[in-house]
Scaffold this motif. Structure first.
Motif, PDB file in Angstrom:
ATOM      1  N   ALA A 105       0.869  -1.185   0.000  1.00 29.74           N
ATOM      2  CA  ALA A 105       0.000   0.000   0.000  1.00 29.74           C
ATOM      3  C   ALA A 105       0.900   1.227   0.000  1.00 29.74           C
ATOM      4  CB  ALA A 105      -0.901   0.009   1.228  1.00 29.74           C
ATOM      5  N   SER A 106       0.652   2.121  -0.931  1.00 35.19           N
ATOM      6  CA  SER A 106       1.549   3.280  -1.068  1.00 35.19           C
ATOM      7  C   SER A 106       0.765   4.545  -1.363  1.00 35.19           C
ATOM      8  CB  SER A 106       2.557   3.021  -2.175  1.00 35.19           C
ATOM      9  OG  SER A 106       1.884   2.773  -3.389  1.00 35.19           O
ATOM     10  N   LEU A 107       1.420   5.668  -1.109  1.00 35.67           N
ATOM     11  CA  LEU A 107       0.795   6.980  -1.335  1.00 35.67           C
ATOM     12  C   LEU A 107       1.629   7.730  -2.365  1.00 35.67           C
ATOM     13  CD1 LEU A 107      -1.466   8.938  -0.254  1.00 35.67           C
ATOM     14  CD2 LEU A 107       0.281   9.881   1.251  1.00 35.67           C
ATOM     15  N   ALA A 108       0.951   8.312  -3.354  1.00 35.91           N
ATOM     16  CA  ALA A 108       1.644   9.058  -4.409  1.00 35.91           C
ATOM     17  C   ALA A 108       0.803  10.261  -4.805  1.00 35.91           C
ATOM     18  CB  ALA A 108       1.869   8.156  -5.618  1.00 35.91           C
ATOM     19  N   GLY A 109       1.432  11.204  -5.467  1.00 37.08           N
ATOM     20  CA  GLY A 109       0.692  12.333  -6.022  1.00 37.08           C
ATOM     21  C   GLY A 109      -0.144  11.849  -7.196  1.00 37.08           C
ATOM     22  N   SER A 110      -1.212  12.572  -7.522  1.00 38.23           N
ATOM     23  CA  SER A 110      -2.054  12.163  -8.655  1.00 38.23           C
ATOM     24  C   SER A 110      -1.282  12.259  -9.967  1.00 38.23           C
ATOM     25  CB  SER A 110      -3.312  13.027  -8.703  1.00 38.23           C
ATOM     26  OG  SER A 110      -2.943  14.387  -8.819  1.00 38.23           O
ATOM     27  N   ALA A 111      -0.180  12.973  -9.933  1.00 37.76           N
ATOM     28  CA  ALA A 111       0.768  13.046 -11.056  1.00 37.76           C
ATOM     29  C   ALA A 111       2.096  13.491 -10.459  1.00 37.76           C
ATOM     30  CB  ALA A 111       0.292  14.048 -12.097  1.00 37.76           C
ATOM     31  N   THR A 112       3.177  13.157 -11.135  1.00 31.83           N
ATOM     32  CA  THR A 112       4.478  13.611 -10.609  1.00 31.83           C
ATOM     33  C   THR A 112       4.586  15.127 -10.730  1.00 31.83           C
ATOM     34  OG1 THR A 112       5.459  13.204 -12.751  1.00 31.83           O
ATOM     35  CG2 THR A 112       5.682  11.461 -11.120  1.00 31.83           C
ATOM     36  N   THR A 113       3.747  15.709 -11.583  1.00 29.56           N
ATOM     37  CA  THR A 113       3.756  17.166 -11.760  1.00 29.56           C
ATOM     38  C   THR A 113       2.680  17.847 -10.896  1.00 29.56           C
ATOM     39  OG1 THR A 113       2.308  16.824 -13.650  1.00 29.56           O
ATOM     40  CG2 THR A 113       4.668  17.102 -14.104  1.00 29.56           C
ATOM     41  N   ALA A 114       2.062  17.091  -9.998  1.00 27.49           N
ATOM     42  CA  ALA A 114       1.021  17.676  -9.133  1.00 27.49           C
ATOM     43  C   ALA A 114       1.655  18.740  -8.226  1.00 27.49           C
ATOM     44  CB  ALA A 114       0.370  16.598  -8.283  1.00 27.49           C
ATOM     45  N   VAL A 115       0.845  19.700  -7.817  1.00 26.52           N
ATOM     46  CA  VAL A 115       1.313  20.766  -6.921  1.00 26.52           C
ATOM     47  C   VAL A 115       0.232  21.074  -5.895  1.00 26.52           C
ATOM     48  CG1 VAL A 115       2.874  21.889  -8.577  1.00 26.52           C
ATOM     49  CG2 VAL A 115       0.447  22.543  -8.513  1.00 26.52           C
ATOM     50  N   TRP A 116       0.615  21.809  -4.849  1.00 25.36           N
ATOM     51  CA  TRP A 116      -0.369  22.368  -3.929  1.00 25.36           C
ATOM     52  C   TRP A 116      -0.999  23.544  -4.670  1.00 25.36           C
ATOM     53  CZ3 TRP A 116      -2.151  20.909   0.806  1.00 25.36           C
ATOM     54  CH2 TRP A 116      -1.468  19.859   1.448  1.00 25.36           C
ATOM     55  N   ASP A 117      -2.234  23.325  -5.094  1.00 25.13           N
ATOM     56  CA  ASP A 117      -2.887  24.265  -5.990  1.00 25.13           C
ATOM     57  C   ASP A 117      -3.716  25.291  -5.204  1.00 25.13           C
ATOM     58  OD1 ASP A 117      -3.713  25.207  -8.495  1.00 25.13           O
ATOM     59  OD2 ASP A 117      -5.600  24.088  -8.308  1.00 25.13           O
ATOM     60  N   ALA A 148      -6.489  30.303   1.598  1.00 24.67           N
ATOM     61  CA  ALA A 148      -7.195  29.281   2.387  1.00 24.67           C
ATOM     62  C   ALA A 148      -7.576  28.077   1.539  1.00 24.67           C
ATOM     63  CB  ALA A 148      -8.444  29.899   3.003  1.00 24.67           C
ATOM     64  N   ASP A 149      -7.157  28.076   0.273  1.00 24.00           N
ATOM     65  CA  ASP A 149      -7.639  27.024  -0.622  1.00 24.00           C
ATOM     66  C   ASP A 149      -6.540  26.109  -1.151  1.00 24.00           C
ATOM     67  OD1 ASP A 149      -6.409  28.932  -2.185  1.00 24.00           O
ATOM     68  OD2 ASP A 149      -7.841  28.738  -3.841  1.00 24.00           O
ATOM     69  N   TYR A 150      -5.367  26.105  -0.520  1.00 25.07           N
ATOM     70  CA  TYR A 150      -4.316  25.211  -0.995  1.00 25.07           C
ATOM     71  C   TYR A 150      -4.785  23.761  -0.896  1.00 25.07           C
ATOM     72  CZ  TYR A 150      -0.849  28.979  -1.098  1.00 25.07           C
ATOM     73  OH  TYR A 150      -0.155  30.120  -1.395  1.00 25.07           O
ATOM     74  N   ASN A 151      -4.685  23.044  -1.994  1.00 21.88           N
ATOM     75  CA  ASN A 151      -5.086  21.632  -1.979  1.00 21.88           C
ATOM     76  C   ASN A 151      -4.250  20.832  -2.964  1.00 21.88           C
ATOM     77  OD1 ASN A 151      -6.820  20.933  -4.595  1.00 21.88           O
ATOM     78  ND2 ASN A 151      -7.204  23.070  -4.021  1.00 21.88           N
ATOM     79  N   ILE A 152      -4.144  19.543  -2.682  1.00 24.30           N
ATOM     80  CA  ILE A 152      -3.405  18.639  -3.571  1.00 24.30           C
ATOM     81  C   ILE A 152      -4.130  17.298  -3.601  1.00 24.30           C
ATOM     82  CG2 ILE A 152      -1.837  17.792  -1.729  1.00 24.30           C
ATOM     83  CD1 ILE A 152       0.388  17.759  -3.902  1.00 24.30           C
ATOM     84  N   ASN A 153      -4.129  16.666  -4.755  1.00 25.19           N
ATOM     85  CA  ASN A 153      -4.769  15.352  -4.889  1.00 25.19           C
ATOM     86  C   ASN A 153      -3.704  14.254  -4.827  1.00 25.19           C
ATOM     87  OD1 ASN A 153      -7.595  16.061  -5.278  1.00 25.19           O
ATOM     88  ND2 ASN A 153      -6.862  17.067  -7.125  1.00 25.19           N
ATOM     89  N   ALA A 164      -9.734  22.251   0.511  1.00 18.18           N
ATOM     90  CA  ALA A 164      -8.390  22.552   1.021  1.00 18.18           C
ATOM     91  C   ALA A 164      -7.813  21.345   1.746  1.00 18.18           C
ATOM     92  CB  ALA A 164      -8.464  23.745   1.949  1.00 18.18           C
ATOM     93  N   GLY A 165      -6.501  21.161   1.622  1.00 18.86           N
ATOM     94  CA  GLY A 165      -5.823  20.037   2.272  1.00 18.86           C
ATOM     95  C   GLY A 165      -5.442  18.960   1.270  1.00 18.86           C
ATOM     96  N   VAL A 166      -5.091  17.788   1.799  1.00 15.02           N
ATOM     97  CA  VAL A 166      -4.729  16.651   0.939  1.00 15.02           C
ATOM     98  C   VAL A 166      -6.000  15.860   0.647  1.00 15.02           C
ATOM     99  CG1 VAL A 166      -3.342  14.550   0.755  1.00 15.02           C
ATOM    100  CG2 VAL A 166      -2.437  16.512   2.026  1.00 15.02           C
ATOM    101  N   ASN A 167      -6.407  15.811  -0.623  1.00 13.46           N
ATOM    102  CA  ASN A 167      -7.597  15.047  -1.008  1.00 13.46           C
ATOM    103  C   ASN A 167      -7.170  13.690  -1.550  1.00 13.46           C
ATOM    104  OD1 ASN A 167      -9.535  17.177  -0.483  1.00 13.46           O
ATOM    105  ND2 ASN A 167      -8.522  18.228  -2.170  1.00 13.46           N
ATOM    106  N   LEU A 168      -7.789  12.652  -1.031  1.00 13.85           N
ATOM    107  CA  LEU A 168      -7.333  11.293  -1.350  1.00 13.85           C
ATOM    108  C   LEU A 168      -8.247  10.582  -2.334  1.00 13.85           C
ATOM    109  CD1 LEU A 168      -6.433  10.149   2.259  1.00 13.85           C
ATOM    110  CD2 LEU A 168      -4.796  10.526   0.430  1.00 13.85           C
TER     111      LEU A 168
END
Lengths: 226, 331
Positions: A100-112, A213-218, B158-162
């Motif tokens: 079980a592993s955790l990765a970004g939705s893409a290697t180019t993903a960012v805190w958007d 207030a909207d920084y997010n990453i998938n 906002a935050g880490v969405n999984l």
């Protein structure tokens, strides 16, 4: 006379109780009994569930709030809590083990955000400045499952033997794109389920990162049968 | 009197029905059912084909296979099915590239009949696919993934969405000069926390094919000679050292321990064993252990102090008696 009334009352009570009971049973009587049972094929799965093992609709990790600063900062969060547990379910379909592993939705993903973004996989300047990756943003995320709490799920007879938590790891574009959070060896229970809480997440925020207030990453939590 | 009788009748009826209901009502256990897939055509001669897509391949070969896509949730789901290349995960783990990432290896060899299916709760569907093996290929192992992931709009909260996904490893092997060679790169003992010590062997695969090995770590208590063994069977992937974090829970009373990692595997011809150096480490008693130690030792110490005190007092009394002047009482 009194005795007769009491007996009649008792009989009526029994009868009403019986009628109420029958009203709860939905099986219709027939001359022959036909019992049917379907047990569907199970599948290896990873999920985020609550304490009742019900899937959480929109799982997320909230990171600690930071204020604007002229120095690089570290924000922290926890993946896997009592109400959002990482859940691994193996119904005898990954006998040789699983990861079980955790990765970004893409290697180019960012805190958007609506404003300036920042990176999650740039190790330059201890994660505080931009390096030679594909974007022009600094920032690095670290995942550490080693301090988390691993437990058996609903399977009462299962054990955590040969299920191990991952070491601390930091994302580095094209070098470390995936971080192991949990691994089941071939010797782990072939039929079992496990929960993991308390996976530490930390994120380096570059200097002078604009307030928003909207920084997010998938991110994607995956499980692979080996 | 009549009201009493009517009341007792209804009360009796009520409790009787509740009693019977409690005896006969069905009890539902909490069930979990996820989404995922499993090989559609497992083979008797290859037990691992129950879990993953595994084939011995020849260059230029075309292989027909299939995956059963499963929705064991209680909701109707639209699921994406896609092939990807593999990617190393930390600690020697196996992971799959993301849907958004370009495919250059095994991911490009797979052609799926469908890229998404919509399944009702508790249903499954067979999706066939073809593996087109390239005409030029190195001997050894080639890995990829078949991934099942729910089709969802990406969250912007906002935050880490999984997002979550389940994958099957695709393990394709070109027969030839296969090298199975493992190396025990390191073995560390790390004081992780107040309660745990990490025993961390690192095993590197120097060959061209994944090797199934038994990796054990023995911890021996130097006083009681009790041996605790951690470990089991692990798959060591090529070009990605396997790191295992075995947790040794510090004993209540601490002590001296020594530990050794042992890697056992077959290189295709002989059984091999690799031993690490023996590492000795000391564990202090835990807080509760200290309390027990104090509670056990304190009475003994107090008793010894008492004996010493008593002996000293006796000695003093003797001295006093000796020093006392002798005199007679004259009446």
């Amino acid at each position: 006379m009194k005795h007769r009334i009491t007996v009649i009352s008792m009989f009526l009570g029994l009868y009403v109780g019986y009628v109420l009971l029958m009203s709860q049973i939905v099986v219709l009587a027939s001359s022959t009994s036909n019992f049917t049972q379907v047990i569907g094929t199970g599948t290896l799965a990873i999920d985020i569930v609550n304490a009742s093992y019900v899937t959480v609709a929109s799982p997320a990790v909230a990171m600690s709030a930071k204020t604007f600063n002229f120095v690089c900062q570290t924000s922290t969060g926890t993946l896997g809590t009592a109400s959002q547990m990482i859940y691994v379910f193996n119904p005898d379909v990954a006998d040789a083990g699983w990861t079980a592993s955790l990765a970004g939705s893409a290697t180019t993903a960012v805190w958007d955000s609506a404003g300036t973004d920042y990176d999650f996989n740039d190790p330059t300047g201890s994660g505080c400045t931009d390096g030679v990756d594909t974007d022009v943003l600094g920032g690095q995320m670290t995942v550490d499952a080693s301090g988390g709490t691993l437990a058996v799920g609903q399977c009462a007879a299962c054990v955590i033997t040969n299920v191990t938590k991952g070491s601390s790891g930091s994302y580095n574009e094209a070098t470390t794109d995936s971080i192991t959070v949990l691994a089941g060896a071939a010797g782990s229970d072939d039929i079992g389920d496990w929960t993991l809480i308390g996976v530490a997440i930390s994120q380096k925020i570059p200097t002078e990162q604009p307030p928003a207030a909207d920084y997010n990453i998938n991110m994607v939590l995956s499980i692979v049968a080996l | 009197m009549r009201i009493f009788k009517i009341g007792s009748f209804f009360l009796f009826a009520f409790f009787w029905s509740i009693f019977l209901s409690s005896q006969l009502s069905p009890v539902y256990a909490i069930e979990y059912g996820g989404i995922g897939g499993r090989p559609a055509y497992p083979r008797v001669d290859e037990p691992r084909s129950e879990s993953i897509i595994i084939h011995n391949i020849l260059v230029g070969e075309v292989i027909q296979d299939g995956i059963t896509i499963i929705n064991n949730t209680t909701f109707k789901k639209t699921l994406l099915i896609y092939a990807t290349d593999d990617t190393p995960s930390t600690d020697g783990g196996y992971a799959c590239k993301q849907l958004s990432e370009p495919k250059v290896k095994v991911g490009t060899w797979i052609t799926l009949e469908k890229s998404e299916v919509t399944l009702n709760p508790g249903t499954s569907e067979l999706v066939k696919f073809v593996i087109n093996v390239p005409a030029v290929l190195d001997v050894g192992e080639h890995n990829g993934c078949l991934v099942v992931q729910e089709k969802l709009e990406a969250s912007q909260a906002a935050g880490v969405n999984l997002s979550l996904r389940t994958a099957l490893r695709i393990l394709l092997t070109v027969p030839g000069d296969v090298i199975r060679l493992l190396e025990l790169t390191s073995f560390e003992v790390i004081d992780r926390s107040a309660t745990t010590i990490l025993l961390k062997p690192m095993v590197t695969n120097k060959g061209n094919i994944s090797v199934d090995a038994t990796i054990n770590v023995n911890v021996t208590n130097s006083i009681t000679r009790e041996i605790i063994t951690y470990g089991g069977g692990y798959s060591v992937l090529t070009n990605n050292p396997l790191v295992i974090n075995f947790e040794f829970f510090k004993p209540l009373f601490g002590g001296f321990f020594y530990t050794q990692a042992i890697v056992s595997y077959n290189n295709g011809q002989t059984d091999n064993q690799i031993f690490s150096d023996i590492i000795t480490f000391f564990v202090w008693p835990q807080l509760l252990g200290w309390v027990y130690i104090i509670l056990i030792i304190l009475p003994i110490v107090l008793f010894i102090i008492f004996l010493i005190y008593k002996k000293k007092r006796k000695k003093n009394q003797k001295v006093v008696r000796k020093k006392r002047p002798r005199y007679k009482i004259i009446k």
